[in-house]
Enzyme design. Structure first.
Site, PDB file in Angstrom:
ATOM      1  N   ASP A  46      -0.428 -25.536  21.894  1.00 18.33           N
ATOM      2  CA  ASP A  46      -0.534 -24.097  22.124  1.00 18.33           C
ATOM      3  C   ASP A  46      -2.006 -23.702  22.136  1.00 18.33           C
ATOM      4  O   ASP A  46      -2.789 -24.161  21.303  1.00 18.33           O
ATOM      5  CB  ASP A  46       0.191 -23.320  21.015  1.00 18.33           C
ATOM      6  CG  ASP A  46       1.674 -23.190  21.306  1.00 18.33           C
ATOM      7  OD1 ASP A  46       2.043 -23.289  22.487  1.00 18.33           O
ATOM      8  OD2 ASP A  46       2.451 -22.998  20.361  1.00 18.33           O
ATOM      9  N   ARG A  96       4.930  -3.607  27.712  1.00 21.06           N
ATOM     10  CA  ARG A  96       3.685  -4.382  27.668  1.00 21.06           C
ATOM     11  C   ARG A  96       2.455  -3.477  27.767  1.00 21.06           C
ATOM     12  O   ARG A  96       1.434  -3.840  28.321  1.00 21.06           O
ATOM     13  CB  ARG A  96       3.678  -5.456  28.759  1.00 21.06           C
ATOM     14  CG  ARG A  96       4.799  -6.480  28.598  1.00 21.06           C
ATOM     15  CD  ARG A  96       4.812  -7.493  29.713  1.00 21.06           C
ATOM     16  NE  ARG A  96       3.635  -8.361  29.644  1.00 21.06           N
ATOM     17  CZ  ARG A  96       3.249  -9.160  30.648  1.00 21.06           C
ATOM     18  NH1 ARG A  96       3.923  -9.167  31.772  1.00 21.06           N
ATOM     19  NH2 ARG A  96       2.186  -9.931  30.515  1.00 21.06           N
TER      20      ARG A  96
END
EC number: 7.2.2.6
Length: 682
Positions: free
Chosen positions: A307, A382
């Site tokens: 990640d 968002r």
């Protein structure tokens, strides 16, 4: 944070291991290790022969046979001691975890809500699906998911980390572990396991080795050792008729000594200890492996999925630049961005407020006095922002702001698209600010790549390991960060489905894949990966899907996990090389001693010029036993690990352990022979 390391030869552990070594002399325990079982049979046989010689039933040197018999028993005991010491170290680590388990009572709620009537029941009677209430000062009685409330939790008993963590309902921080303690507030928890199945129970069982099974490589090596043992057994059995035909039959005691010295007893005696120690070293790094198979797989991994946030970058993106749209002043953009971020408590939001203050002396305004409506960020919109004095200001991702502008009848400027691409190419994340339907400009959020990470990836590349960065960023941003960090490849705009597909793609190419994860959405990919390290702070689903759990919840730990796995494989391979090379020197010691009387030409092989046939054979047997003890520290700690290519690593190990395995016995056997001669023992 790693747990306190035990001394290699802790006195209490050594005493306990010696007791266990004696207990393991029973045939049922010995049968599990075929190589050492042959030594055990040889010890028993030579003991009977020495007793028969001492009582006059059989002719021969009873003292010599007794000495050989005694050292063969010592060989078996040393092998047992190595395994018992490794197991004892693991059990000592498990005992620290057992201290966390306490017989306690739990408040079982009759309804799944705070304030419902509760019954006081023993914690070990809680079943999966039961609802319990825990408040400040309580020990959490079971593994579970928080369904209501939020609290500060002390997980130091499990993780070794003293800093408390927040556990709350919803999201990826709802998972709690039995045995941890509530410091403040309260939680309503739904138990997710039955008694005996908790994370702590599984940790204790795994660490103690109760669930340890031989790994595929270990099984393959055991088969090889058995094959070598059978070959040497048949070869030794044929030597008696040859010597008898020559007129000077070799004694059974000498043949047993020859067999024991030729079969790979060194690695046979240390093989179990190496496997147990590998899992113990994982725990030393605060990683719980579900099996030795998982540790071994870590050593064979050739693809790492990492990640971006927290592993490759520091994970705290900071506002670095205001880039205004055409016709907009930078100060106006900074003012709007600061207003939209006043109620944003994320590190990114606070950094926007600070940057506006530093650049244009825009002081942070009092939230209460503005009489404004703040719009929080949601996964659906968002965006976040503020409604104030008929002004509607929003900040968010490019796609979200584009939809917002078009929904309000506006047009997304082409120059802003270019600025967004420019920010992304620099490895920053673009946030767009809009007022009403007018786009004001772009905020660049810069994520800092961790220092030294590029060098670590270069080392992994030397070892033949491919690194792949996983990120939700767009391709341009991902490409810039990937280039800066030095990873081999990247997956941008990653979704759970995309990660799963990527893992399957690599596995179809014959690669072994390792990854980390903490969320429920990571569970499918974790279940598919060959090495799956779940974060302890993650959800129950993630921990159940993985085959390792990192108690520190540090994604960077994946690289260390691979190093430990490779070290275990290298240790096993190095000691196998050393053990087999040992046999050559022992051959030069015993063969001339045993058969020179029948075939004088064999004296040419006595290059060590040993004192007598008896001293040569006894010296080889003593060395064969002592070398196991001398190699126990190496088996438990692991060989020195350096990130090298496979060919370079092979050359290095052949020089050190192959050549060393040839030379050390020549020196050791000669020294023992001299000591026996000087002391008049032969």
């Amino acid at each position: 944070m790693s747990r306190k390391q035990l001394a290699l030869f802790e006195p209490t552990l050594v005493v306990q291991a010696l007791k266990e070594a004696v207990k393991k002399l029973n045939p049922q325990a010995q049968w599990r290790n075929p190589v050492m079982f042959i030594v055990w049979i040889g010890s028993l046989l030579t003991t009977c022969i020495s007793i028969a010689m001492a009582s006059g039933v059989m002719p021969g040197n009873a003292l010599f046979s007794a000495a050989i018999s005694g050292w063969l028993w010592v060989t078996v005991l040393f092998a047992n001691f190595a395994e018992a010491l490794a197991e004892g170290r693991s059990k000592a680590q498990a005992n620290s975890l057992k201290g966390v388990k306490k017989t306690a009572f739990a408040r079982k709620l009759r309804e799944p809500k705070y304030g419902a009537a509760a019954d006081k029941v023993p914690a070990d009677q809680l079943r999966k699906g039961d609802i319990v209430l825990v408040e400040a000062g309580d020990i959490i009685p079971c593994d579970g998911e928080v369904i209501e409330g939020g609290a500060s939790v002390d997980e130091s008993a499990i993780t070794g980390e003293s800093a408390p963590v927040i556990r709350e309902s919803g999201g990826d921080f709802a998972s709690v572990t039995g045995g941890t303690r509530i410091l403040s507030d309260w939680l309503v928890i739904e138990c997710s396991v039955n008694p005996g199945e908790t994370f702590l129970d599984r940790m204790i069982a795994m660490v103690e080795g109760a669930q340890r099974r031989k790994t595929p490589n270990e099984i393959a090596l055991t088969i090889l050792l058995i094959a070598l043992t059978i070959v040497f057994l048949l070869a030794t059995a044929t030597l008696w008729p040859f010597s008898a035909w020559g007129g000077n039959a070799v004694s059974v005691t000498v043949l047993v000594a020859l067999l024991v010295c030729l079969i790979p007893t060194t690695i046979g005696g240390l093989l179990s200890a190496i496997g147990v120690a590998g899992m113990s070293r994982m725990l030393g790094a605060n990683v719980i492996a579900t099996s030795g198979r998982a540790v071994e797989a870590a050593g064979d991994v050739d693809v790492l999925l990492l990640d971006k946030t927290g592993t490759i970058t520091l994970g705290n993106r900071q506002a670095s630049e205001f880039i205004p749209a055409q016709g907009v002043e930078e100060k106006a953009l900074a003012d709007a961005a600061q207003l939209a971020s006043l109620a944003d408590e994320t590190p990114e939001g606070r950094s926007i407020v600070i940057l506006a203050k530093q650049r244009f002396n825009l002081r942070e305004r009092d939230v209460q006095s503005l009489h404004a409506t703040f719009v929080p960020f949601t996964a659906q919109s968002r965006m976040s922002g503020i409604n104030i004095d008929n002004r509607m200001i929003r900040k968010g991702s490019v796609d979200a702001i584009r939809r917002h502008v078009e929904a309000n009848g506006g047009h997304f400027p082409a120059d802003v698209d270019q600025k967004v691409d420019q920010v992304a190419r620099q490895g920053a994340t673009p946030l767009v600010v809009v007022e009403g339907s007018r786009v004001l400009g772009v905020i660049a959020l810069k994520d800092i790549v961790k220092g030294g990470i590029k060098e670590r990836f270069a080392q992994l590349r030397k070892m033949g390991i491919k690194t792949v960065m996983i990120t939700g960023d767009n391709r341009l941003t991902a490409a810039a960060i990937a280039a800066e960090a030095g990873v081999d490849d990247f997956l941008a705009e990653a979704t759970p489905e995309a990660k799963l597909a990527l893992i399957r793609q690599y596995q179809a190419e014959g690669r072994l894949v390792a990854m980390t994860g903490d969320g429920t959405n990571d569970a499918p990919a974790l279940a598919q990966a060959d090495v799956a390290v779940a974060m302890n702070s993650g959800t129950q689903a993630a921990k159940e899907a993985g085959n390792m759990v990192d108690l520190d919840s540090n994604p960077t730990k994946l690289i260390e996990v691979v190093h430990i796995g490779k070290q275990m494989l290298m240790t096993r391979g190095s000691l196998t090389t050393f053990s087999i090379a040992n046999d050559v020197a022992k051959y030069f010691a015993i063969i001339p001693a045993a058969f020179a009387a029948t075939y004088p030409q064999l004296n040419a092989l006595n290059i060590m010029r040993l004192h007598s046939p008896d001293s040569a054979i006894l010296s080889a047997v003593i060395f064969n036993a002592l070398i196991i003890v001398f190699l126990i520290p190496l088996a438990l700690k692991g060989v020195s690990y350096k990130p090298l290519t496979a060919s370079a690593m092979l050359r290095r190990n052949l020089w050190i352990y192959g050549l060393g395995g040839l030379l050390v016995p020549f020196i050791g056997i000669k020294v023992i022979d001299l000591l026996l001669t000087v002391c008049g023992l032969v």
